[in-house]
Design a protein around this motif. Structure first.
Motif, PDB file in Angstrom:
ATOM      1  N   PHE A  35       0.878  -1.158   0.000  1.00 43.13           N
ATOM      2  CA  PHE A  35       0.000   0.000   0.000  1.00 43.13           C
ATOM      3  C   PHE A  35       0.923   1.217   0.000  1.00 43.13           C
ATOM      4  CE2 PHE A  35      -2.614  -3.436   1.162  1.00 43.13           C
ATOM      5  CZ  PHE A  35      -3.871  -3.122   0.683  1.00 43.13           C
ATOM      6  N   TYR A  36       0.794   2.031  -1.049  1.00 40.47           N
ATOM      7  CA  TYR A  36       1.768   3.079  -1.347  1.00 40.47           C
ATOM      8  C   TYR A  36       1.151   4.458  -1.213  1.00 40.47           C
ATOM      9  CZ  TYR A  36       5.027   5.820  -4.224  1.00 40.47           C
ATOM     10  OH  TYR A  36       5.908   6.761  -4.695  1.00 40.47           O
ATOM     11  N   ASN A  37       1.904   5.338  -0.555  1.00 43.95           N
ATOM     12  CA  ASN A  37       1.522   6.738  -0.467  1.00 43.95           C
ATOM     13  C   ASN A  37       2.734   7.560  -0.909  1.00 43.95           C
ATOM     14  OD1 ASN A  37       0.801   9.374   0.214  1.00 43.95           O
ATOM     15  ND2 ASN A  37      -0.397   8.702   1.981  1.00 43.95           N
ATOM     16  N   GLY A 151      -3.937   2.388  13.099  1.00 39.21           N
ATOM     17  CA  GLY A 151      -4.020   0.990  13.531  1.00 39.21           C
ATOM     18  C   GLY A 151      -4.990   0.197  12.678  1.00 39.21           C
ATOM     19  N   GLU A 152      -6.111   0.821  12.332  1.00 36.55           N
ATOM     20  CA  GLU A 152      -7.093   0.161  11.456  1.00 36.55           C
ATOM     21  C   GLU A 152      -6.482  -0.076  10.070  1.00 36.55           C
ATOM     22  OE1 GLU A 152     -10.763  -1.450  10.056  1.00 36.55           O
ATOM     23  OE2 GLU A 152      -9.824  -1.285  12.020  1.00 36.55           O
ATOM     24  N   MET A 153      -5.746   0.911   9.558  1.00 27.49           N
ATOM     25  CA  MET A 153      -5.082   0.750   8.265  1.00 27.49           C
ATOM     26  C   MET A 153      -4.084  -0.404   8.327  1.00 27.49           C
ATOM     27  SD  MET A 153      -2.809   3.427   6.005  1.00 27.49           S
ATOM     28  CE  MET A 153      -1.468   3.519   7.186  1.00 27.49           C
ATOM     29  N   PHE A 154      -3.310  -0.486   9.408  1.00 28.78           N
ATOM     30  CA  PHE A 154      -2.345  -1.572   9.543  1.00 28.78           C
ATOM     31  C   PHE A 154      -3.054  -2.933   9.549  1.00 28.78           C
ATOM     32  CE2 PHE A 154       1.285   0.952  11.824  1.00 28.78           C
ATOM     33  CZ  PHE A 154       1.449   1.724  10.686  1.00 28.78           C
ATOM     34  N   ARG A 155      -4.221  -3.011  10.171  1.00 29.10           N
ATOM     35  CA  ARG A 155      -4.993  -4.262  10.180  1.00 29.10           C
ATOM     36  C   ARG A 155      -5.421  -4.634   8.760  1.00 29.10           C
ATOM     37  NH1 ARG A 155      -9.892  -5.852   9.657  1.00 29.10           N
ATOM     38  NH2 ARG A 155     -10.786  -3.764   9.638  1.00 29.10           N
ATOM     39  N   LEU A 156      -5.915  -3.644   8.009  1.00 32.50           N
ATOM     40  CA  LEU A 156      -6.343  -3.903   6.635  1.00 32.50           C
ATOM     41  C   LEU A 156      -5.181  -4.359   5.756  1.00 32.50           C
ATOM     42  CD1 LEU A 156      -8.720  -0.825   6.145  1.00 32.50           C
ATOM     43  CD2 LEU A 156      -9.399  -3.230   6.414  1.00 32.50           C
ATOM     44  N   ILE A 157      -4.012  -3.769   5.954  1.00 30.76           N
ATOM     45  CA  ILE A 157      -2.829  -4.156   5.178  1.00 30.76           C
ATOM     46  C   ILE A 157      -2.430  -5.596   5.506  1.00 30.76           C
ATOM     47  CG2 ILE A 157      -0.355  -3.703   4.908  1.00 30.76           C
ATOM     48  CD1 ILE A 157      -1.108  -0.666   5.192  1.00 30.76           C
ATOM     49  N   ARG A 158      -2.432  -5.952   6.783  1.00 28.98           N
ATOM     50  CA  ARG A 158      -2.113  -7.326   7.177  1.00 28.98           C
ATOM     51  C   ARG A 158      -3.106  -8.309   6.569  1.00 28.98           C
ATOM     52  NH1 ARG A 158      -3.416  -7.243  12.122  1.00 28.98           N
ATOM     53  NH2 ARG A 158      -5.248  -8.515  11.870  1.00 28.98           N
ATOM     54  N   GLU A 159      -4.392  -7.987   6.642  1.00 26.85           N
ATOM     55  CA  GLU A 159      -5.407  -8.884   6.085  1.00 26.85           C
ATOM     56  C   GLU A 159      -5.263  -9.041   4.580  1.00 26.85           C
ATOM     57  OE1 GLU A 159      -9.200  -7.427   7.448  1.00 26.85           O
ATOM     58  OE2 GLU A 159      -8.879  -8.232   9.464  1.00 26.85           O
ATOM     59  N   ALA A 160      -4.882  -7.976   3.884  1.00 33.34           N
ATOM     60  CA  ALA A 160      -4.702  -8.057   2.424  1.00 33.34           C
ATOM     61  C   ALA A 160      -3.560  -8.999   2.059  1.00 33.34           C
ATOM     62  CB  ALA A 160      -4.459  -6.666   1.845  1.00 33.34           C
ATOM     63  N   PRO A 169       0.087  -5.740  -7.123  1.00 33.82           N
ATOM     64  CA  PRO A 169       1.106  -5.678  -6.073  1.00 33.82           C
ATOM     65  C   PRO A 169       1.269  -4.314  -5.427  1.00 33.82           C
ATOM     66  CG  PRO A 169       2.148  -5.739  -8.224  1.00 33.82           C
ATOM     67  CD  PRO A 169       0.672  -5.945  -8.453  1.00 33.82           C
ATOM     68  N   VAL A 170       0.807  -3.242  -6.072  1.00 35.60           N
ATOM     69  CA  VAL A 170       0.901  -1.899  -5.497  1.00 35.60           C
ATOM     70  C   VAL A 170      -0.490  -1.282  -5.515  1.00 35.60           C
ATOM     71  CG1 VAL A 170       1.945   0.391  -5.686  1.00 35.60           C
ATOM     72  CG2 VAL A 170       3.295  -1.642  -6.279  1.00 35.60           C
ATOM     73  N   ARG A 171      -0.927  -0.841  -4.348  1.00 38.87           N
ATOM     74  CA  ARG A 171      -2.261  -0.271  -4.176  1.00 38.87           C
ATOM     75  C   ARG A 171      -2.138   1.042  -3.410  1.00 38.87           C
ATOM     76  NH1 ARG A 171      -5.054  -6.029  -2.340  1.00 38.87           N
ATOM     77  NH2 ARG A 171      -4.240  -7.161  -4.145  1.00 38.87           N
ATOM     78  N   PRO A 172      -3.125   1.922  -3.543  1.00 37.81           N
ATOM     79  CA  PRO A 172      -3.050   3.184  -2.782  1.00 37.81           C
ATOM     80  C   PRO A 172      -3.327   2.954  -1.300  1.00 37.81           C
ATOM     81  CG  PRO A 172      -5.089   3.076  -4.046  1.00 37.81           C
ATOM     82  CD  PRO A 172      -4.283   1.859  -4.429  1.00 37.81           C
ATOM     83  N   PHE A 173      -2.746   3.824  -0.465  1.00 36.57           N
ATOM     84  CA  PHE A 173      -3.043   3.823   0.962  1.00 36.57           C
ATOM     85  C   PHE A 173      -4.544   3.996   1.157  1.00 36.57           C
ATOM     86  CE2 PHE A 173       0.190   5.299   4.371  1.00 36.57           C
ATOM     87  CZ  PHE A 173       1.123   4.360   3.989  1.00 36.57           C
ATOM     88  N   PRO A 174      -5.126   3.316   2.128  1.00 36.75           N
ATOM     89  CA  PRO A 174      -6.500   3.655   2.507  1.00 36.75           C
ATOM     90  C   PRO A 174      -6.538   5.088   3.054  1.00 36.75           C
ATOM     91  CG  PRO A 174      -5.820   1.544   3.478  1.00 36.75           C
ATOM     92  CD  PRO A 174      -4.593   2.190   2.890  1.00 36.75           C
TER      93      PRO A 174
END
Length: 181
Positions: A35-37, A151-160, A169-174
């Motif tokens: 997840f890229y910003n 923290g919620e973003m980190f959870r979503l990244i882990r689940e992905a 392989p590269v997606r935008p930051f939530p």
């Protein structure tokens, strides 16, 4: 696991070319999706007591429970990342411990002699601090608050990352503002 801070939750790599690093990690190592910003919105940024406006690009992915952070500095603002690259380094620059009780953990670490050098906020209740490594040369220690949208973003990244098939392989930051606190 640290007796004092729990698990190391993130390995932060400072890289000269974040796009090439994301490609390597995802294509060669199979870690992703990232997840890229291209410009992380850091508020209240301070380095050695002074306020600055950094422009850092960041990509995050998980390998199991460990989050991999790729960081590229896009301007010459003073930072521990810039210190690292100015010393001729690239690669692992810090390890991070996560906390939902930032104030208490920060106070405890400072009481143990840890000295903050760099700090800021990414989203509401997403404070971070990097500590001086002068007393222990090597990888920098970060304490990162994960009580809010970060923290919620980190959870979503882990689940992905769980069962990731290599696609996209590269997606935008939530959007941190859209995530529940």
């Amino acid at each position: 696991m640290s007796r004092f801070l729990g698990q190391i939750r993130q390995a932060g790599y400072v890289v000269p070319d974040i796009e090439a690093a994301m490609d390597y990690w995802s294509r060669v190592l199979g870690v992703g999706p990232f997840f890229y910003n291209p410009r992380v919105p850091i508020r209240n940024y301070r380095y050695k007591g002074e306020s600055y406006e950094p422009h850092n690009s960041v990509a995050l992915a998980n390998s199991g429970s460990l989050q991999v952070e790729l960081i590229q500095c896009r301007n010459a603002v003073p930072s521990m990342y810039k210190d690292f690259t100015d010393a001729g380094h690239s690669g692992l620059q810090h390890v991070a411990y996560w906390t939902s009780d930032y104030d208490a953990d920060l106070a405890r670490l400072q009481a143990q002699g840890f000295k903050p050098v760099m700090s800021g906020e990414v989203g509401e209740r997403g404070r971070f601090v990097y500590f001086d490594t002068h007393y222990h040369p090597g990888t920098v220690i970060e304490l990162s608050e994960v009580a809010g949208p970060k923290g919620e973003m980190f959870r979503l990244i882990r689940e992905a990352s769980e069962g990731w098939d290599g696609k996209d392989p590269v997606r935008p930051f939530p959007d941190l503002r859209a995530l529940a606190a």
